[in-house]
Scaffold this motif. Structure first.
Motif, PDB file in Angstrom:
ATOM      1  N   ARG A 127      -5.690 -62.397  29.501  1.00 47.77           N
ATOM      2  CA  ARG A 127      -5.985 -60.986  29.244  1.00 47.77           C
ATOM      3  C   ARG A 127      -7.436 -60.851  28.825  1.00 47.77           C
ATOM      4  NH1 ARG A 127      -2.607 -56.487  26.131  1.00 47.77           N
ATOM      5  NH2 ARG A 127      -1.615 -56.584  28.149  1.00 47.77           N
ATOM      6  N   SER A 142      -1.614 -44.090  28.703  1.00 41.41           N
ATOM      7  CA  SER A 142      -2.785 -44.235  27.849  1.00 41.41           C
ATOM      8  C   SER A 142      -3.156 -42.923  27.192  1.00 41.41           C
ATOM      9  CB  SER A 142      -3.946 -44.734  28.701  1.00 41.41           C
ATOM     10  OG  SER A 142      -5.162 -44.497  28.057  1.00 41.41           O
ATOM     11  N   SER A 152       2.420 -52.160  13.144  1.00 35.97           N
ATOM     12  CA  SER A 152       3.387 -51.074  13.362  1.00 35.97           C
ATOM     13  C   SER A 152       4.798 -51.539  13.026  1.00 35.97           C
ATOM     14  CB  SER A 152       3.328 -50.600  14.823  1.00 35.97           C
ATOM     15  OG  SER A 152       2.055 -50.075  15.087  1.00 35.97           O
ATOM     16  N   GLN A 158       0.435 -53.339  27.681  1.00 41.87           N
ATOM     17  CA  GLN A 158       0.262 -52.936  26.285  1.00 41.87           C
ATOM     18  C   GLN A 158       0.088 -54.157  25.398  1.00 41.87           C
ATOM     19  OE1 GLN A 158       2.250 -48.550  26.657  1.00 41.87           O
ATOM     20  NE2 GLN A 158       2.212 -49.504  24.688  1.00 41.87           N
ATOM     21  N   PRO A 212      11.624 -33.846  20.222  1.00 45.08           N
ATOM     22  CA  PRO A 212      11.811 -32.771  19.247  1.00 45.08           C
ATOM     23  C   PRO A 212      10.973 -31.560  19.610  1.00 45.08           C
ATOM     24  CG  PRO A 212      10.301 -34.407  18.391  1.00 45.08           C
ATOM     25  CD  PRO A 212      10.739 -34.900  19.735  1.00 45.08           C
ATOM     26  N   GLY A 227      -2.185 -54.092  16.391  1.00 48.34           N
ATOM     27  CA  GLY A 227      -1.467 -52.833  16.599  1.00 48.34           C
ATOM     28  C   GLY A 227       0.038 -52.960  16.520  1.00 48.34           C
ATOM     29  N   MET A 228       0.597 -53.772  17.389  1.00 51.29           N
ATOM     30  CA  MET A 228       2.047 -53.883  17.443  1.00 51.29           C
ATOM     31  C   MET A 228       2.588 -54.528  16.153  1.00 51.29           C
ATOM     32  SD  MET A 228       4.319 -55.619  20.412  1.00 51.29           S
ATOM     33  CE  MET A 228       3.462 -57.159  20.485  1.00 51.29           C
ATOM     34  N   TRP A 234      -1.647 -56.211  35.668  1.00 56.12           N
ATOM     35  CA  TRP A 234      -1.629 -54.912  34.965  1.00 56.12           C
ATOM     36  C   TRP A 234      -3.018 -54.643  34.450  1.00 56.12           C
ATOM     37  CZ3 TRP A 234      -2.272 -53.375  29.716  1.00 56.12           C
ATOM     38  CH2 TRP A 234      -1.675 -52.163  29.345  1.00 56.12           C
ATOM     39  N   THR A 236      -5.377 -51.417  32.135  1.00 56.55           N
ATOM     40  CA  THR A 236      -5.396 -50.086  31.545  1.00 56.55           C
ATOM     41  C   THR A 236      -6.746 -49.830  30.895  1.00 56.55           C
ATOM     42  OG1 THR A 236      -4.145 -48.530  30.165  1.00 56.55           O
ATOM     43  CG2 THR A 236      -4.573 -50.672  29.216  1.00 56.55           C
ATOM     44  N   ILE A 249      12.186 -40.912  15.658  1.00 52.66           N
ATOM     45  CA  ILE A 249      11.570 -40.290  16.832  1.00 52.66           C
ATOM     46  C   ILE A 249      10.543 -41.275  17.392  1.00 52.66           C
ATOM     47  CG2 ILE A 249      10.201 -38.346  17.683  1.00 52.66           C
ATOM     48  CD1 ILE A 249      11.524 -36.670  15.441  1.00 52.66           C
ATOM     49  N   VAL A 286      -8.543 -53.084  29.689  1.00 52.05           N
ATOM     50  CA  VAL A 286      -7.721 -54.295  29.593  1.00 52.05           C
ATOM     51  C   VAL A 286      -7.368 -54.759  30.998  1.00 52.05           C
ATOM     52  CG1 VAL A 286      -5.655 -55.296  28.564  1.00 52.05           C
ATOM     53  CG2 VAL A 286      -6.658 -53.271  27.524  1.00 52.05           C
ATOM     54  N   GLY A 333      -5.343 -58.313  17.734  1.00 59.46           N
ATOM     55  CA  GLY A 333      -3.958 -57.994  18.090  1.00 59.46           C
ATOM     56  C   GLY A 333      -3.119 -57.431  16.960  1.00 59.46           C
ATOM     57  N   ASP A 361       0.216 -57.546  23.159  1.00 57.00           N
ATOM     58  CA  ASP A 361       0.804 -58.851  23.450  1.00 57.00           C
ATOM     59  C   ASP A 361       0.604 -59.865  22.332  1.00 57.00           C
ATOM     60  OD1 ASP A 361      -1.850 -59.289  23.647  1.00 57.00           O
ATOM     61  OD2 ASP A 361      -1.822 -60.194  25.639  1.00 57.00           O
ATOM     62  N   PRO A 390      -8.221 -53.137  19.547  1.00 58.72           N
ATOM     63  CA  PRO A 390      -7.197 -54.152  19.847  1.00 58.72           C
ATOM     64  C   PRO A 390      -7.609 -55.551  19.398  1.00 58.72           C
ATOM     65  CG  PRO A 390      -8.401 -53.608  21.837  1.00 58.72           C
ATOM     66  CD  PRO A 390      -8.935 -52.712  20.754  1.00 58.72           C
ATOM     67  N   GLY A 408       9.174 -47.177  20.384  1.00 61.12           N
ATOM     68  CA  GLY A 408       8.240 -48.279  20.593  1.00 61.12           C
ATOM     69  C   GLY A 408       8.538 -49.376  19.566  1.00 61.12           C
TER      70      GLY A 408
END
Ligand code: FAD
Length: 675
Positions: free
Chosen positions: A287, A205, A375, A48, A155, A371-372, A334, A336, A14, A264, A369, A50, A366, A17
């Motif tokens: 950034r 966000s 994950s 988001q 869901p 987070g991504m 961009w 956010t 589910i 950001v 860097g 990077d 952040p 990302g």
């Protein structure tokens, strides 16, 4: 009247990302039947995360033994075969500069350090925006499976049949999903946040209220809506910071009660500041991350009104920091703002049938860097374990190691983030950071240490079923493997045989040559993510008759019908190999004849002949120098050793050439004998 279908699947993911897609790569590669749903009708197309750690890319290159602690992230991409493409496309981060006010309160460049410590990895930290990373992951999934992300699906209920959770072949998790007739109906503006003409990430966000409940209600009221009950063996919630799955299994986010709002801006800066780096990006963009304000537990203490947040206010905040230098822009790609706290989920799994990964179980700033990367690393850890259990190769107890290993990393990340964040809080008044009591030297040292952590290479998993090292003797509560005590068949590896290969860490990489054709390879290039356990035989100097007979005896023991290689290897394996035996010897390459080595080390098949890609040597290459692998791995060529490496390239065990019985016991503690 809404129609309800029913179906079965091995794994339901589910959220599509970075965490969900990374899990899908493993499942696609190992031939597992899975589905992946996402409530959004479309993917993100800019902004988001990077930052990419070396571990996400990595294949280590240099010969420094310290490399065991270094950059780790790119290795994962490389082991999927997409590392080089992403590396070419990304912006490489080579240097970090420190700016500090002088006695007149004017900013000056006080120092600079290398970004990724040299010798850690052949990939350094780099930046590429999340959309492109997701593109590459989707490309990989598409090459290995026809399964596609089902968009506009979310869901609405989840239940676990607890009677059946330990039964092989059961589908104990039932999830009813709803197909959203109007999934793009996201809020176009966010209460209290200013609108802007520039593309922005505000609507995704977490400053915006979670849309899940509204989307569901609207869908239920729509006659075209359609539901489906999916009976799954396993469900993985990769559904981000507002995680719906987390709520269903009663996992609670624990940690700091203070949240921070971060702004950001992705802009092409026009500035007289001498080094406008912050985070350099592709196409002249940089950034800027700007901490806008703090929000305390009861959300009352926000120092600014959220309606103030816009590119203009973010630019003003950045300009204040840089004054007396000036900053403006003509191009903003961009922007956010989002709210984050430093928290970890109280549990990562329910009954080892429903799992959580990524932002769904950890949130942090952040900075660095993470987070991504973290994950994706979560599901990179989970994917091969799920595949092994579903294929009946491993016992379900293997799955407990996901929570213990990844929760440990999330907690370390939060601790790191708290320390690291403090370094950046506020602008120092003078050369000496009076308020925090941190002088520049200490700042630099902490920063360098932080850099090591953020490379992803310092991950060191605790003893478990699949990490055969002694419990730490530090008087702390003994480590447990989920609900039960750690038990890896009381096998403990002999770390002293390979001092440069710490058990529990990812295997470092040094160059070795193919015995047959002299081509140099980084060791990590020989370990693609295909689900195989690697038995690395560092055979030593096999010209020496005594060492040669030890190597032959090992071959004989491995070849015995009773050895783990035969007992746990499924008959007729094809898509996903179970074990792979690789030799790295240290004799001069030209003095060894491949076909004179025992067959098991270069197997023969009727249709493909001899396998020429299983024996390697630590020797001088024609064009790329000498990897000095034995020296760097701390292995004595007179004795050699055997190293067991997990499918995700972490080291499980180190032992002597005679220790086949120990390997048997190690694998016997979680693998299943195959018919
Ligand atoms: P996500 O990327 O959040 O993916 C979750 C997915 O699940 C989404 O596609 C979502 O649509 C889907 N989903 C959610 N709920 C449901 C549901 N109920 N049913 C079905 N699908 C669902 N990190 C940085 O390092 N730098 C940044 O500048 C930065 N900026 C960010 C800006 C924004 C607006 C956001 C939201 C995040 C940002 N992050 C940033 C964080 C970074 O993007 C995450 O750490 C990373 O994406 C985590 O990956 P994930 O797969 O765990 O979660």
């Amino acid at each position: 009247m809404a129609v309800t279908d029913a179906s079965q699947v091995d794994v339901l993911i589910i959220g599509a990302g970075p965490a969900g897609l990374m899990l899908a790569t493993w499942l696609a590669r190992t031939g597992i039947i899975f589905r992946i749903v996402d409530k959004k009708a479309s993917r993100i197309n800019s902004g988001q995360a990077d930052g990419l750690q070396s571990r996400t890319f990595e294949v280590s290159r240099l010969s420094d033994r310290k490399s065991v602690h270094a950059t780790y992230s790119f290795k994962i991409f490389d082991s999927l075969g997409i590392g080089q493409d992403i590396w070419r496309e990304a912006n490489h981060m080579l240097e970090i500069r420190f700016w500090n006010p002088d006695k007149r309160n004017l900013l000056y460049r006080s120092d600079s350090i290398v970004d990724t410590p040299p010798g850690l990895s052949r990939f350094q930290q780099a930046t590429l925006h999340q959309t492109r990373i997701e593109d590459h992951l989707l490309g990989y999934i598409g090459r290995h499976s026809p399964i596609q992300v089902e968009r506009g699906v979310m869901p609405e209920s989840l239940s676990i049949d607890t009677e059946n959770v330990d039964e092989d072949g059961a589908y104990p998790v039932s999830v009813t999903t709803r197909h959203l007739p109007n999934p793009d109906r996201e809020p176009v503006s966010i209460a209290g946040v200013a609108k802007s003409a520039v593309p922005n990430g505000l609507f995704r966000s977490n400053l915006a209220a979670d849309t899940s409940d509204t989307l569901l209600q609207d869908a239920k009221a729509d006659a075209k809506s359609h539901t489906e009950t999916i009976h799954a063996k396993y469900v993985v919630g990769c559904d981000g910071a507002h995680s719906w799955v987390r709520r269903q299994i009663g996992s609670v986010m624990e940690g700091e009660q203070t949240d921070y709002i971060w702004g950001v801006l992705d802009i092409i800066p026009i500035t007289d500041f001498r080094s406008m780096m912050i985070i350099p990006r592709e196409n002249k963009f940089v950034r800027l991350y700007i901490q806008v304000t703090e929000v305390d537990e009861d959300r009352k203490a926000s120092k600014i009104d959220r309606s103030d947040i816009s590119p203009e206010t973010l630019l003003r905040a950045a300009s204040n920091i840089l004054a007396p230098y000036t900053l403006s822009y003509k191009h903003c790609h961009w922007w956010t703002a989002y709210q984050i706290g430093q928290r970890v989920g109280s549990k990562y799994s329910s009954h080892e049938r429903v799992f959580l990964a990524g932002d769904a179980v950890h949130t942090h700033s952040p900075k660095a860097g993470q987070g991504m990367n973290i994950s994706m690393h979560d599901t990179y850890n989970l994917g091969w374990k799920l595949a092994s259990v579903i294929q009946g190769r491993a016992d379900r107890s293997l799955l407990k190691t996901y929570s213990t290993e990844r929760r440990q990393i999330a907690q370390e990340l939060i601790e790191f983030d708290q320390k690291f964040s403090r370094l950046f809080s506020g602008r120092p008044g003078t050369d000496i950071m009076g308020e925090e009591g941190i002088d520049l030297k200490t700042f630099k040292q902490v920063f360098e240490k932080g850099n090591l952590f953020s490379s992803g290479l310092s991950v060191d998993y605790a003893p478990s079923l699949i990490v055969a090292k002694p419990q730490p003797f530090n008087g702390e509560t003994p480590l447990t493997n989920g609900d039960s005590k750690v038990d890896h068949g009381s096998v403990v590896g002999k770390h002293n045989l390979a001092t440069g290969i710490p058990i529990g860490m990812r295997i470092p990489s040094h160059k070795v040559l193919n015995q047959a054709d002299a081509r140099p390879w980084h060791l990590q290039e020989l370990l693609p993510s295909n689900g195989a356990w690697r038995i690395l035989v560092f055979a030593g100097d096999i010209i020496d008759p005594a060492q040669s007979s030890r190597y032959e005896a090992l071959g004989k023991a491995l070849n015995s019908p009773d050895s783990f290689l035969h007992r746990y290897r499924p008959n007729g394996e094809s898509v996903q190999p179970c074990f792979e035996v690789l030799t790295i010897h240290s004799s001069p390459r030209k003095e060894v004849e491949l076909l004179s080595l025992p067959d098991i080390f270069h197997p023969f098949s009727e249709d493909l002949g001899w396998d020429y890609n299983k024996v390697f040597v630590d020797d001088l290459s024609y064009h790329e120098g000498h990897g000095q692998a034995y020296d760097n791995y701390g292995i004595d060529p007179r004795t050699g050793c055997v190293v067991v490496v997990r499918p995700d390239q972490y080291v499980s065990w180190v032992g002597e050439l005679e220790d086949v019985g120990e390997m048997d016991r190690f694998f016997g503690s979680f693998m299943r004998v195959q018919a």
